[in-house]
Design a protein around this motif. Structure first.
Motif, mmCIF file in Angstrom:
data_model
loop_
_atom_site.group_PDB
_atom_site.id
_atom_site.type_symbol
_atom_site.label_atom_id
_atom_site.label_comp_id
_atom_site.label_asym_id
_atom_site.label_seq_id
_atom_site.Cartn_x
_atom_site.Cartn_y
_atom_site.Cartn_z
ATOM 1 N N VAL A 1 -2.463 5.108 -0.690
ATOM 2 C CA VAL A 1 -3.923 4.924 -0.609
ATOM 3 C C VAL A 1 -4.359 3.784 -1.528
ATOM 4 C CG1 VAL A 1 -6.154 6.022 -1.032
ATOM 5 C CG2 VAL A 1 -4.319 7.330 0.050
ATOM 6 N N GLU A 2 -3.755 3.689 -2.718
ATOM 7 C CA GLU A 2 -4.079 2.583 -3.618
ATOM 8 C C GLU A 2 -3.755 1.242 -2.972
ATOM 9 O OE1 GLU A 2 -5.593 2.618 -6.387
ATOM 10 O OE2 GLU A 2 -5.552 4.718 -7.022
ATOM 11 N N PHE A 3 -2.641 1.195 -2.257
ATOM 12 C CA PHE A 3 -2.258 -0.030 -1.564
ATOM 13 C C PHE A 3 -3.305 -0.408 -0.520
ATOM 14 C CE2 PHE A 3 0.081 -1.735 2.220
ATOM 15 C CZ PHE A 3 0.282 -3.002 1.720
ATOM 16 N N GLU A 4 -3.746 0.570 0.256
ATOM 17 C CA GLU A 4 -4.756 0.293 1.288
ATOM 18 C C GLU A 4 -6.043 -0.247 0.664
ATOM 19 O OE1 GLU A 4 -5.017 4.115 3.025
ATOM 20 O OE2 GLU A 4 -3.099 3.985 4.075
ATOM 21 N N TYR B 1 5.408 -5.226 3.381
ATOM 22 C CA TYR B 1 5.208 -3.897 2.806
ATOM 23 C C TYR B 1 5.276 -2.837 3.893
ATOM 24 C CZ TYR B 1 3.333 -0.846 -0.914
ATOM 25 O OH TYR B 1 3.165 0.114 -1.881
ATOM 26 N N LEU B 2 4.597 -3.102 5.016
ATOM 27 C CA LEU B 2 4.619 -2.143 6.119
ATOM 28 C C LEU B 2 6.014 -2.008 6.713
ATOM 29 C CD1 LEU B 2 1.254 -2.897 7.958
ATOM 30 C CD2 LEU B 2 1.820 -0.942 6.507
ATOM 31 N N ASN B 3 6.775 -3.094 6.724
ATOM 32 C CA ASN B 3 8.149 -2.998 7.201
ATOM 33 C C ASN B 3 8.972 -2.078 6.309
ATOM 34 O OD1 ASN B 3 9.360 -4.618 9.560
ATOM 35 N ND2 ASN B 3 7.803 -6.001 8.739
ATOM 36 N N LEU B 4 8.731 -2.150 5.016
ATOM 37 C CA LEU B 4 9.426 -1.244 4.105
ATOM 38 C C LEU B 4 8.964 0.195 4.310
ATOM 39 C CD1 LEU B 4 9.527 -3.359 0.845
ATOM 40 C CD2 LEU B 4 11.480 -2.521 2.118
ATOM 41 N N ILE B 5 7.677 0.381 4.548
ATOM 42 C CA ILE B 5 7.168 1.717 4.849
ATOM 43 C C ILE B 5 7.880 2.281 6.071
ATOM 44 C CG2 ILE B 5 5.144 2.914 5.792
ATOM 45 C CD1 ILE B 5 3.438 1.389 3.793
ATOM 46 N N ALA B 6 8.089 1.434 7.075
ATOM 47 C CA ALA B 6 8.788 1.884 8.282
ATOM 48 C C ALA B 6 10.224 2.286 7.969
ATOM 49 C CB ALA B 6 8.764 0.782 9.341
ATOM 50 N N ASP B 7 10.851 1.577 7.021
ATOM 51 C CA ASP B 7 12.211 1.945 6.636
ATOM 52 C C ASP B 7 12.254 3.338 6.006
ATOM 53 O OD1 ASP B 7 13.326 -0.405 7.540
ATOM 54 O OD2 ASP B 7 13.100 -1.441 5.632
ATOM 55 N N TYR B 8 11.168 3.739 5.386
ATOM 56 C CA TYR B 8 11.079 5.061 4.773
ATOM 57 C C TYR B 8 10.369 6.062 5.685
ATOM 58 C CZ TYR B 8 12.445 3.148 0.198
ATOM 59 O OH TYR B 8 13.121 2.562 -0.842
ATOM 60 N N LEU C 1 0.947 9.131 9.270
ATOM 61 C CA LEU C 1 1.558 7.896 8.773
ATOM 62 C C LEU C 1 1.207 6.719 9.675
ATOM 63 C CD1 LEU C 1 3.422 6.313 6.895
ATOM 64 C CD2 LEU C 1 5.353 7.011 8.350
ATOM 65 N N ALA C 2 1.245 6.921 10.996
ATOM 66 C CA ALA C 2 0.894 5.846 11.934
ATOM 67 C C ALA C 2 -0.553 5.417 11.716
ATOM 68 C CB ALA C 2 1.105 6.307 13.371
ATOM 69 N N LEU C 3 -1.435 6.397 11.521
ATOM 70 C CA LEU C 3 -2.849 6.055 11.304
ATOM 71 C C LEU C 3 -3.034 5.290 9.999
ATOM 72 C CD1 LEU C 3 -4.562 9.362 12.499
ATOM 73 C CD2 LEU C 3 -4.443 7.172 13.698
ATOM 74 N N THR D 1 -4.240 0.218 7.591
ATOM 75 C CA THR D 1 -3.893 -0.885 6.687
ATOM 76 C C THR D 1 -4.070 -2.224 7.389
ATOM 77 O OG1 THR D 1 -2.309 0.495 5.475
ATOM 78 C CG2 THR D 1 -2.038 -1.886 5.304
ATOM 79 N N MET D 2 -3.631 -2.314 8.636
ATOM 80 C CA MET D 2 -3.770 -3.566 9.384
ATOM 81 C C MET D 2 -5.224 -3.837 9.750
ATOM 82 S SD MET D 2 -0.337 -3.924 11.711
ATOM 83 C CE MET D 2 -0.380 -2.303 12.431
ATOM 84 N N VAL D 3 -5.992 -2.777 9.976
ATOM 85 C CA VAL D 3 -7.426 -2.958 10.225
ATOM 86 C C VAL D 3 -8.086 -3.583 9.001
ATOM 87 C CG1 VAL D 3 -9.616 -1.735 10.545
ATOM 88 C CG2 VAL D 3 -7.645 -1.125 11.947
ATOM 89 N N MET D 4 -7.761 -3.071 7.829
ATOM 90 C CA MET D 4 -8.349 -3.617 6.601
ATOM 91 C C MET D 4 -7.852 -5.028 6.321
ATOM 92 S SD MET D 4 -8.778 -0.513 3.900
ATOM 93 C CE MET D 4 -7.120 0.124 4.084
ATOM 94 N N LEU D 5 -6.575 -5.271 6.630
ATOM 95 C CA LEU D 5 -6.053 -6.627 6.482
ATOM 96 C C LEU D 5 -6.813 -7.579 7.394
ATOM 97 C CD1 LEU D 5 -4.030 -8.770 5.558
ATOM 98 C CD2 LEU D 5 -2.442 -7.914 7.308
ATOM 99 N N GLN D 6 -7.005 -7.183 8.648
ATOM 100 C CA GLN D 6 -7.744 -8.029 9.599
ATOM 101 C C GLN D 6 -9.175 -8.251 9.118
ATOM 102 O OE1 GLN D 6 -7.870 -6.444 13.584
ATOM 103 N NE2 GLN D 6 -9.524 -7.830 14.166
#
Length: 633
Positions: A361-364, A391-398, A436-438, A443-448
């Protein structure tokens, strides 16, 4: 030393006591220099057996009913003899244990990675993530991702520093305990003989104290060899995160060795020597408790440290390591006296899970608040975009771990902030997505949303569209390149993102080329209001002049713009050529003669179709200075 036979000549208890006493006293180091310099259990086995038999006989006499037949003098002598024997056995116990305390090579204790399905994550450099200047040789504004601890994204928080070298197996370990012999089998037999007699004589406290002190010291030595030093929670939290990351990797390797080899072997040794029961458990806990709690201090300190995005993946590494070790710890610490250690490990794992959720959440929020406002030159990919997607790619790895840990949807928590500026996310079409998907989509919504704000700082509207196109296209490509992330995100949202960058490309073309192409229209060139009438050469010259000026300006500016993706750059050029080249070829074909018949045609017919086709290849290359635009010869 030669000892008499234990059997008395007349077979009486008194004679037996006298004979046994002589054997025991001959090994009394307080009265014999020879006894002080030698060890019973380093003598021949016959002497060892005689001494132990003598102890057994005296103990039998002391504890039997026949002691009532002794006069007080013999009773005192028997008990004094037992006391001397126990003091001697205590020394023998200590000496055997000390002689058997081996010095291990650390590598012999560390389990091979194949021995456990849990593979720790080795740091890898991500060439895309590490340099904030995008690798294009141009100065760019540094991306300052504001973190909760007050540091920024340029202080080593790049998630690319924690990349995977290979995908991790998600299976938990089975049969991973690997016991080793801490002492030799002969020594185990001797230790059992001594311990049984000391406990039988009522000297269990002295026995446990000697055994526990020596083995506890040996345990501390092994810990030092494995690099596990005593650090308090405050000590760990004062370390720089770069140092902590290294310690986490070492801790995970060492913890597997401590639990699966050292603790397990120590427990087996206690079982072999003490034959079960409360004494065995008490002794085992006396030896390992402080070391086990010391081992858990480090992950506990991490679990309660201040949260910041760069810590997430190492926190997850620790969480997964403990999850992998807990079944083994349950097998080793399976008594009532060892419940505290197991409870502590379980509690720390729970705290690490909570820390991981909070850090996500802090990351978001950090993405949403990232404050950089100076536009990146050429509308290229912003460092924030690279950071977030890696970062999201690493999240996917976990994924497996986070799917289990992340239970709440992001929107519910974020709406509680009552922040009218924050973007909203319509999740009505994302029903069925995991929390997790949401979180990843949010995260991508906020990035955009953040990128949209940054695009407004470009003075050139067309460049702002190029910026959005580049960055959203990069997001799409990063999702497509990771099967794990694509599975999490889903094709529905991926199609939505694809539409966004294509729409940005269309808006760029409109913002740039509508005016240029309008200069190639026929309207306003014919006189007398009739198409069959003549052409106004002055209007035509102005039209060619306007086209040349606008194209030169666009070429000068947009050849310095950057579209890093080669395929996207080529698609954009093709689309541009499909609109520009046919229009120019047609216009030039219809009106070239009118200009060539007039004065100074070279001032107006500056470029051939081939010149323009070549010039289009300069667009979006990110040149520092625009290349020379070649004219018709």
């Amino acid at each position: 030393m030669e000892s008499p036979d234990i059997r008395g000549g007349d077979g009486s208890d008194f004679a037996t006591l006298e004979t046994a006493e002589k054997i025991i006293l001959r090994w009394d180091s307080t009265t014999s220099e020879e006894a002080k310099e030698n060890l019973i259990f380093q003598s021949d086995r016959e002497e060892v057996d005689r001494y132990l038999q003598a102890v057994d006989e005296v103990q039998r006499l002391v504890s039997s009913v026949s002691i009532s037949d002794f006069d007080s003098r013999h009773e005192v002598k028997a008990r004094s003899t037992i006391q001397i024997a126990m003091a001697r056995l205590e020394d023998e116990l200590r000496n055997i244990l000390l002689s058997q305390t081996s010095t291990f090579e650390p590598d012999s204790l560390l389990l091979d990675s194949s021995a456990s399905s849990f593979a720790t994550r080795a740091d890898l450099e991500d060439t895309e993530t590490a340099p904030p200047n995008d690798g294009e040789g141009e100065e760019q504004e540094e991306m300052n991702l504001v973190l909760p601890d007050g540091s920024d994204s340029n202080s080593g928080s790049d998630p690319g520093s924690s990349r995977l070298s290979s995908r991790r197996s998600s299976c938990k370990s089975t049969s991973s305990i690997r016991e080793i012999d801490l002492v030799s089998s002969e020594a185990v037999s001797d230790l059992r003989s001594i311990v049984r007699r000391m406990i039988g004589a009522g000297y269990s406290r002295e026995c446990l104290q000697v055994y526990g002190n020596v083995r506890k010291s040996a345990m501390e030595t092994i810990f030092k060899q494995l690099g596990i030093v005593k650090l308090g929670i405050g000590d760990v939290q004062r370390l720089d995160w770069d140092v902590v990351e290294v310690k986490i990797r070492r801790w995970i390797r060492a913890a597997k060795a401590c639990v699966r080899v050292v603790f397990a072997s120590e427990k087996r040794l206690c079982e072999q020597i003490f034959d079960g029961g409360e004494v065995e458990e008490t002794c085992f806990m006396e030896i390992v408790k402080s070391s086990a709690l010391q081992l858990l201090t480090f992950p506990e300190a991490i679990s309660i440290s201040r949260r910041s995005p760069e810590k997430l993946f190492k926190i997850l590494d620790l969480h997964d390591a403990l999850a992998d070790l807990l079944p083994d710890m349950e097998e080793i610490f399976n008594s009532e006296s060892s419940e505290t250690i197991l409870a502590q490990a379980t509690e720390i794992q729970s705290r690490l899970a909570e820390a991981a959720r909070g850090t996500l959440v802090e990351f978001e929020n950090a993405i949403f608040r990232e404050p950089s406002v100076v536009p990146v030159p050429g509308g290229t990919i912003h460092p924030l975009t690279r950071y977030v997607m890696n970062y999201l790619n690493l999240i996917a790895d976990y994924k497996q771990t986070l799917v289990e840990l992340v239970m709440s949807k992001p929107c519910a928590g974020l709406k509680c902030t009552n922040d009218p500026v924050k973007p909203d996310m319509d999740i009505s079409q994302l029903e069925g997505c995991s929390p997790l998907a949401l979180h990843c989509i949010w995260t991508m919504v906020m990035l955009q949303f953040n990128l949209e704000g940054k695009s407004l700082h470009y003075r050139d509207e067309a460049l702002s569209h190029i910026f959005i196109m580049n960055n959203v296209h990069y997001i799409v490509q990063k999702v497509k390149s990771s099967p794990e992330l694509r599975e999490i995100i889903g094709d529905l949202y991926l199609r939505r993102l694809t539409g966004i960058f294509r729409h940005a490309a269309t808006k760029y073309q409109r913002a740039t080329w509508v005016r240029v192409l309008n200069s190639l229209r026929d309207e306003g060139l014919h006189v007398s209001g009739s198409f069959s009438s003549g052409v106004s050469k002055s209007a035509l010259r102005e039209r060619f002049k306007a086209f040349n000026t606008m194209f030169e300006e666009v070429h000068r500016v947009q050849s310095t713009w950057s579209v890093p993706d080669a395929q996207l750059r080529e698609e954009l050029r093709i689309s541009l050529s499909e609109h520009l080249i046919p229009a120019y070829r047609s216009f030039l074909g219809r009106f070239r003669g009118h200009i060539e018949s007039g004065r100074h045609p070279e001032n107006y017919l500056k470029y051939s179709v081939e010149n323009l086709e070549t010039a289009v290849l300069d667009f979006f290359e990110g040149y520092t200075t625009a290349p020379h635009l070649r004219r018709s010869q």
